[in-house]
Design a protein around this motif. Structure first.
Motif, PDB file in Angstrom:
ATOM      1  N   PRO A 100       5.480   0.106   2.480  1.00 27.09           N
ATOM      2  CA  PRO A 100       6.537  -0.772   3.001  1.00 27.09           C
ATOM      3  C   PRO A 100       6.396  -1.055   4.495  1.00 27.09           C
ATOM      4  O   PRO A 100       6.757  -2.146   4.962  1.00 27.09           O
ATOM      5  N   ARG A 101       5.868  -0.090   5.248  1.00 25.76           N
ATOM      6  CA  ARG A 101       5.678  -0.303   6.684  1.00 25.76           C
ATOM      7  C   ARG A 101       4.616  -1.367   6.941  1.00 25.76           C
ATOM      8  O   ARG A 101       4.753  -2.201   7.853  1.00 25.76           O
ATOM      9  N   VAL A 102       3.565  -1.348   6.131  1.00 22.62           N
ATOM     10  CA  VAL A 102       2.521  -2.366   6.260  1.00 22.62           C
ATOM     11  C   VAL A 102       3.069  -3.726   5.858  1.00 22.62           C
ATOM     12  O   VAL A 102       2.813  -4.745   6.519  1.00 22.62           O
ATOM     13  N   VAL A 103       3.855  -3.757   4.786  1.00 23.11           N
ATOM     14  CA  VAL A 103       4.466  -5.015   4.332  1.00 23.11           C
ATOM     15  C   VAL A 103       5.325  -5.622   5.443  1.00 23.11           C
ATOM     16  O   VAL A 103       5.260  -6.829   5.719  1.00 23.11           O
ATOM     17  N   ALA A 104       6.111  -4.785   6.099  1.00 28.43           N
ATOM     18  CA  ALA A 104       6.979  -5.272   7.181  1.00 28.43           C
ATOM     19  C   ALA A 104       6.157  -5.814   8.340  1.00 28.43           C
ATOM     20  O   ALA A 104       6.501  -6.860   8.927  1.00 28.43           O
ATOM     21  N   ARG A 105       5.074  -5.135   8.670  1.00 24.54           N
ATOM     22  CA  ARG A 105       4.205  -5.594   9.761  1.00 24.54           C
ATOM     23  C   ARG A 105       3.558  -6.929   9.410  1.00 24.54           C
ATOM     24  O   ARG A 105       3.473  -7.838  10.247  1.00 24.54           O
ATOM     25  N   VAL A 106       3.082  -7.058   8.185  1.00 33.62           N
ATOM     26  CA  VAL A 106       2.448  -8.306   7.755  1.00 33.62           C
ATOM     27  C   VAL A 106       3.444  -9.460   7.817  1.00 33.62           C
ATOM     28  O   VAL A 106       3.113 -10.562   8.259  1.00 33.62           O
ATOM     29  N   LYS A 107       4.659  -9.199   7.400  1.00 31.72           N
ATOM     30  CA  LYS A 107       5.691 -10.239   7.452  1.00 31.72           C
ATOM     31  C   LYS A 107       5.940 -10.689   8.888  1.00 31.72           C
ATOM     32  O   LYS A 107       6.076 -11.893   9.161  1.00 31.72           O
ATOM     33  N   GLN A 108       5.983  -9.736   9.815  1.00 32.81           N
ATOM     34  CA  GLN A 108       6.189 -10.071  11.228  1.00 32.81           C
ATOM     35  C   GLN A 108       5.024 -10.884  11.786  1.00 32.81           C
ATOM     36  O   GLN A 108       5.218 -11.900  12.456  1.00 32.81           O
ATOM     37  N   LEU A 109       3.818 -10.432  11.503  1.00 30.91           N
ATOM     38  CA  LEU A 109       2.635 -11.118  12.024  1.00 30.91           C
ATOM     39  C   LEU A 109       2.502 -12.521  11.444  1.00 30.91           C
ATOM     40  O   LEU A 109       2.071 -13.460  12.122  1.00 30.91           O
ATOM     41  N   ALA A 110       2.870 -12.683  10.182  1.00 32.29           N
ATOM     42  CA  ALA A 110       2.735 -13.986   9.519  1.00 32.29           C
ATOM     43  C   ALA A 110       3.588 -15.061  10.171  1.00 32.29           C
ATOM     44  O   ALA A 110       3.255 -16.254  10.118  1.00 32.29           O
ATOM     45  N   GLU A 111       4.674 -14.651  10.806  1.00 31.55           N
ATOM     46  CA  GLU A 111       5.574 -15.616  11.432  1.00 31.55           C
ATOM     47  C   GLU A 111       4.922 -16.377  12.573  1.00 31.55           C
ATOM     48  O   GLU A 111       5.353 -17.480  12.920  1.00 31.55           O
ATOM     49  N   ARG A 112       3.874 -15.796  13.174  1.00 28.70           N
ATOM     50  CA  ARG A 112       3.187 -16.506  14.260  1.00 28.70           C
ATOM     51  C   ARG A 112       1.707 -16.649  13.969  1.00 28.70           C
ATOM     52  O   ARG A 112       0.867 -16.587  14.859  1.00 28.70           O
TER      53      ARG A 112
END
Length: 332
Positions: A100-112
């Motif tokens: 879940p921590r990786v999923v959250a990071r990927v979601k954040q990075l995808a925004e930019r």
């Protein structure tokens, strides 16, 4: 497609248990693209992780990150590559590792990020981050059904090597990271540069017609001896008619029960499985023998060349002749 000389930051996500080739394959392609474009590509590849500690891959090889996720907080990302990771359990089969921590990071990075991609079962991470909702996507054939069941908002297609849906790209099996990366290079710099890179890698720029992930139905794991016995029976008698009635009689069950078993065990009808098996056997003969299409159609139970051709178009989106031209490996 622009070939202007500008910086394109490519971020490969690292996490414990990640597939090694998923991580190392794309950077090799982008490195060659820089060379083959005389620097016009502008690619800069970095490996990012939660911390700067070594990351142990699924192969046991440890990799040092170039930067932390927080270290990317102010940077604009051109392409985000999310690799896969799996574990195999005798009881549960193939399971994806989605922290879940990786999923959250990927979601954040995808925004930019201009372009988000996944390799192999990395699609499960994109799915968990909500980045595949309403899109068509692919993943490794062994987890495609799992992905479709867990995320009904995604149109999962287990067949193609890779799929592009707008600014989101998903790749299939582990080695498909090279096909996907070549497609990204072609999108950025044109087919000519991608072709030069493919030649350096001694691989095709494009597998014919978005080539399928071969052997999908034949590699799926059966959980009952009955279905496994039926599969062996099919392969032993691939040149026979092999109707549903024939198979049901062999298994001493009714036609409807046979169909239910195939659907529950393999996710397909007996007819679909038989055709896929015939295509698989024909594929091997096209690769390794000089047998005529008529002979191959007969030996594989298609009966006619027209039936063989239609099956290849349906399953592999190519023709037997084109397949042989691309993948002929020996004389026989």
């Amino acid at each position: 497609m622009s070939t202007e000389n500008r910086r394109r930051l490519i971020v490969v996500v690292l996490f414990a248990g990640v597939d090694l080739l998923d991580v190392t394959g794309p950077p090799e392609v982008f490195s060659l693209a820089r060379r083959e474009s005389d620097g016009a590509a502008g690619y800069e590849v970095v490996l990012a992780a939660e911390t700067m500690d070594p990351v142990t891959t699924g192969a046991g090889v440890r990799i040092l990150p170039d930067v932390t996720f927080d270290g990317l907080s102010t940077q604009s990302i051109d392409t985000l590559i999310v690799p896969g990771a799996v574990e195999v359990d005798r009881q549960r089969g193939v399971q994806t590792l989605t922290d879940p921590r990786v999923v959250a990071r990927v979601k954040q990075l995808a925004e930019r990020t201009r372009r988000v991609t996944s390799v192999c079962v990395g699609a499960h991470i994109l799915a968990a981050a909500g980045l595949l909702d309403g899109r068509r996507a692919t993943t490794h054939w062994s987890t495609a059904r799992q992905l479709a069941d867990a995320y009904p908002a995604i149109e999962v297609d287990a067949d193609p090597i890779f799929i592009r849906e707008g600014d989101v790209w998903t790749g299939a099996g582990i080695s498909a990271c090279l096909d996907l990366s070549l497609a990204l290079v072609a999108d950025d710099l044109g087919e000519a540069v991608a072709l030069r890179v493919a030649r350096q890698l001694v691989m095709y720029l494009k597998r014919p017609g978005g080539q399928s992930q071969f052997s999908v139905p034949l590699e799926q794991v059966s959980t009952t001896r009955r279905i496994e016995d039926l599969r062996h029976h099919i392969m032993r008698n691939i040149d026979a008619p092999l109707t549903v009635a024939d198979l049901a009689a062999y298994a001493h069950i009714g036609d409807r029960q046979l169909t239910r078993i195939f659907k529950s065990e393999l996710g397909m009808t007996p007819h679909t499985y038989i055709e896929s098996a015939r295509v698989e056997v024909a594929r091997g003969r096209l690769e390794t023998t000089d047998a005529t299409l008529e002979r191959i159609a007969s030996l594989c139970g298609f009966g006619t060349v027209d039936t063989l051709v239609r099956a290849f178009r349906r399953r592999l989106d190519t023709t037997p002749t084109e397949y042989r031209r691309r993948f002929r490996t020996g004389r026989g």
